[in-house]
Design a protein around this motif. Sequence first.
Motif, PDB file in Angstrom:
ATOM      1  N   VAL A 159       1.130  -1.760  -0.064  1.00  0.00           N
ATOM      2  CA  VAL A 159       0.015   0.141  -0.057  1.00  0.00           C
ATOM      3  C   VAL A 159       1.132   0.929   0.269  1.00  0.00           C
ATOM      4  O   VAL A 159       0.847   2.250  -0.598  1.00  0.00           O
ATOM      5  N   ILE A 160       2.073   1.334   0.596  1.00  0.00           N
ATOM      6  CA  ILE A 160       2.516   2.585   0.971  1.00  0.00           C
ATOM      7  C   ILE A 160       3.381   2.600  -0.795  1.00  0.00           C
ATOM      8  O   ILE A 160       3.127   3.873  -0.923  1.00  0.00           O
ATOM      9  N   THR A 161       3.854   1.602  -1.050  1.00  0.00           N
ATOM     10  CA  THR A 161       4.578   1.556  -2.215  1.00  0.00           C
ATOM     11  C   THR A 161       3.160   2.248  -3.238  1.00  0.00           C
ATOM     12  O   THR A 161       3.909   3.176  -4.284  1.00  0.00           O
ATOM     13  N   HIS A 162       2.506   2.068  -3.237  1.00  0.00           N
ATOM     14  CA  HIS A 162       1.417   2.360  -4.434  1.00  0.00           C
ATOM     15  C   HIS A 162       1.170   3.882  -4.400  1.00  0.00           C
ATOM     16  O   HIS A 162       1.089   4.482  -5.147  1.00  0.00           O
ATOM     17  N   CYS A 163       1.174   3.856  -2.843  1.00  0.00           N
ATOM     18  CA  CYS A 163       0.771   5.415  -2.932  1.00  0.00           C
ATOM     19  C   CYS A 163       1.843   6.510  -2.769  1.00  0.00           C
ATOM     20  O   CYS A 163       1.246   7.339  -2.875  1.00  0.00           O
ATOM     21  N   LEU A 164       3.074   6.244  -2.131  1.00  0.00           N
ATOM     22  CA  LEU A 164       3.748   6.873  -1.952  1.00  0.00           C
ATOM     23  C   LEU A 164       4.766   6.684  -3.248  1.00  0.00           C
ATOM     24  O   LEU A 164       6.128   7.497  -2.941  1.00  0.00           O
ATOM     25  N   GLY A 165       5.031   5.765  -3.645  1.00  0.00           N
ATOM     26  CA  GLY A 165       5.934   4.906  -5.031  1.00  0.00           C
ATOM     27  C   GLY A 165       7.458   4.454  -4.157  1.00  0.00           C
ATOM     28  O   GLY A 165       7.156   3.974  -2.766  1.00  0.00           O
ATOM     29  N   ILE A 166       8.384   4.027  -5.101  1.00  0.00           N
ATOM     30  CA  ILE A 166       9.085   3.244  -4.270  1.00  0.00           C
ATOM     31  C   ILE A 166       9.737   2.836  -3.171  1.00  0.00           C
ATOM     32  O   ILE A 166      10.393   4.762  -3.008  1.00  0.00           O
ATOM     33  N   ILE A 167      10.436   2.941  -2.356  1.00  0.00           N
ATOM     34  CA  ILE A 167      10.215   2.481  -1.073  1.00  0.00           C
ATOM     35  C   ILE A 167      12.104   2.235  -0.720  1.00  0.00           C
ATOM     36  O   ILE A 167      13.139   1.115  -1.743  1.00  0.00           O
ATOM     37  N   SER A 168      13.014   2.784   0.044  1.00  0.00           N
ATOM     38  CA  SER A 168      14.424   1.987  -0.233  1.00  0.00           C
ATOM     39  C   SER A 168      14.281   0.419   0.693  1.00  0.00           C
ATOM     40  O   SER A 168      13.585  -0.162   1.248  1.00  0.00           O
ATOM     41  N   GLU A 169      15.335  -0.227   0.517  1.00  0.00           N
ATOM     42  CA  GLU A 169      15.446  -1.274   0.940  1.00  0.00           C
ATOM     43  C   GLU A 169      15.863  -1.379   2.400  1.00  0.00           C
ATOM     44  O   GLU A 169      14.929  -2.200   3.361  1.00  0.00           O
ATOM     45  N   GLU A 170      16.453  -0.235   3.003  1.00  0.00           N
ATOM     46  CA  GLU A 170      16.144   0.254   4.459  1.00  0.00           C
ATOM     47  C   GLU A 170      15.235   0.776   5.146  1.00  0.00           C
ATOM     48  O   GLU A 170      14.740  -0.215   6.182  1.00  0.00           O
ATOM     49  N   ILE A 171      14.715   0.823   4.305  1.00  0.00           N
ATOM     50  CA  ILE A 171      13.391   1.180   4.934  1.00  0.00           C
ATOM     51  C   ILE A 171      11.936   0.496   5.456  1.00  0.00           C
ATOM     52  O   ILE A 171      11.542   0.698   5.582  1.00  0.00           O
ATOM     53  N   GLU A 172      12.142  -0.178   4.104  1.00  0.00           N
ATOM     54  CA  GLU A 172      11.964  -1.957   3.953  1.00  0.00           C
ATOM     55  C   GLU A 172      11.969  -2.554   5.141  1.00  0.00           C
ATOM     56  O   GLU A 172      10.572  -3.134   5.989  1.00  0.00           O
ATOM     57  N   ALA A 173      13.483  -2.621   5.498  1.00  0.00           N
ATOM     58  CA  ALA A 173      13.284  -4.110   6.183  1.00  0.00           C
ATOM     59  C   ALA A 173      12.895  -3.087   7.682  1.00  0.00           C
ATOM     60  O   ALA A 173      12.566  -3.701   8.481  1.00  0.00           O
ATOM     61  N   LYS A 174      13.226  -1.276   8.279  1.00  0.00           N
ATOM     62  CA  LYS A 174      12.342  -1.316   8.893  1.00  0.00           C
ATOM     63  C   LYS A 174      10.885  -1.439   9.076  1.00  0.00           C
ATOM     64  O   LYS A 174      10.297  -2.006  10.243  1.00  0.00           O
ATOM     65  N   ILE A 175      10.297  -1.181   8.277  1.00  0.00           N
ATOM     66  CA  ILE A 175       8.899  -2.116   8.275  1.00  0.00           C
ATOM     67  C   ILE A 175       8.191  -3.276   8.138  1.00  0.00           C
ATOM     68  O   ILE A 175       8.088  -4.045   9.023  1.00  0.00           O
ATOM     69  N   ARG A 176       9.183  -4.291   7.901  1.00  0.00           N
ATOM     70  CA  ARG A 176       8.812  -5.590   7.807  1.00  0.00           C
ATOM     71  C   ARG A 176       9.822  -6.230  10.076  1.00  0.00           C
ATOM     72  O   ARG A 176       9.373  -6.782  10.178  1.00  0.00           O
ATOM     73  N   SER A 177      10.650  -5.029  10.173  1.00  0.00           N
ATOM     74  CA  SER A 177      10.664  -5.502  12.107  1.00  0.00           C
ATOM     75  C   SER A 177       9.863  -5.396  12.847  1.00  0.00           C
ATOM     76  O   SER A 177      10.185  -5.228  14.247  1.00  0.00           O
ATOM     77  N   LEU A 178       8.946  -4.229  12.883  1.00  0.00           N
ATOM     78  CA  LEU A 178       8.002  -4.063  13.470  1.00  0.00           C
ATOM     79  C   LEU A 178       7.459  -5.303  14.417  1.00  0.00           C
ATOM     80  O   LEU A 178       6.603  -6.117  13.666  1.00  0.00           O
ATOM     81  N   SER A 179       6.982  -4.799  15.394  1.00  0.00           N
ATOM     82  CA  SER A 179       5.881  -6.452  15.934  1.00  0.00           C
ATOM     83  C   SER A 179       4.620  -5.351  15.040  1.00  0.00           C
ATOM     84  O   SER A 179       4.173  -4.763  14.492  1.00  0.00           O
ATOM     85  N   THR A 180       4.029  -6.428  15.648  1.00  0.00           N
ATOM     86  CA  THR A 180       2.398  -6.829  15.091  1.00  0.00           C
ATOM     87  C   THR A 180       1.234  -5.598  16.029  1.00  0.00           C
ATOM     88  O   THR A 180       0.928  -4.644  14.944  1.00  0.00           O
TER      89      THR A 180
END
Length: 99
Positions: free
Chosen positions: A50-71
């Motif tokens: 959704v973020i990529t669709h709304c804001l555009g391509i994100i860096s791998e670093e930002i994606e990794a931060k998102i994926r490391s978040l708790s539920t």
Amino acid sequence: MKESVIYQDIFQEGEQRAFQVAFERGFERGFQRGFERGFQKGQANIIVLVITHCLGIISEEIEAKIRSLSTSQLNELAIAQLSFTSLEDLINWLNESEN
């Protein structure tokens, strides 16, 4: 001294029962952890999509931060992203969530 056959049977049955209980508990815990991890990964995938669709391509670093978040953090991000108007909003949110 040699134990009786009855004693040996009871002892063996007790060992088998203890093993079965330990196995079932371990299986339940493993299944629960696997389910939680799978749920978290799926939630992160949708948020990144959704973020990529709304804001555009994100860096791998930002994606990794998102994926490391708790539920629970992913739940908060899912709501917060509705008000993001730029990639900077996302970065600011991620920086605040680290504190």
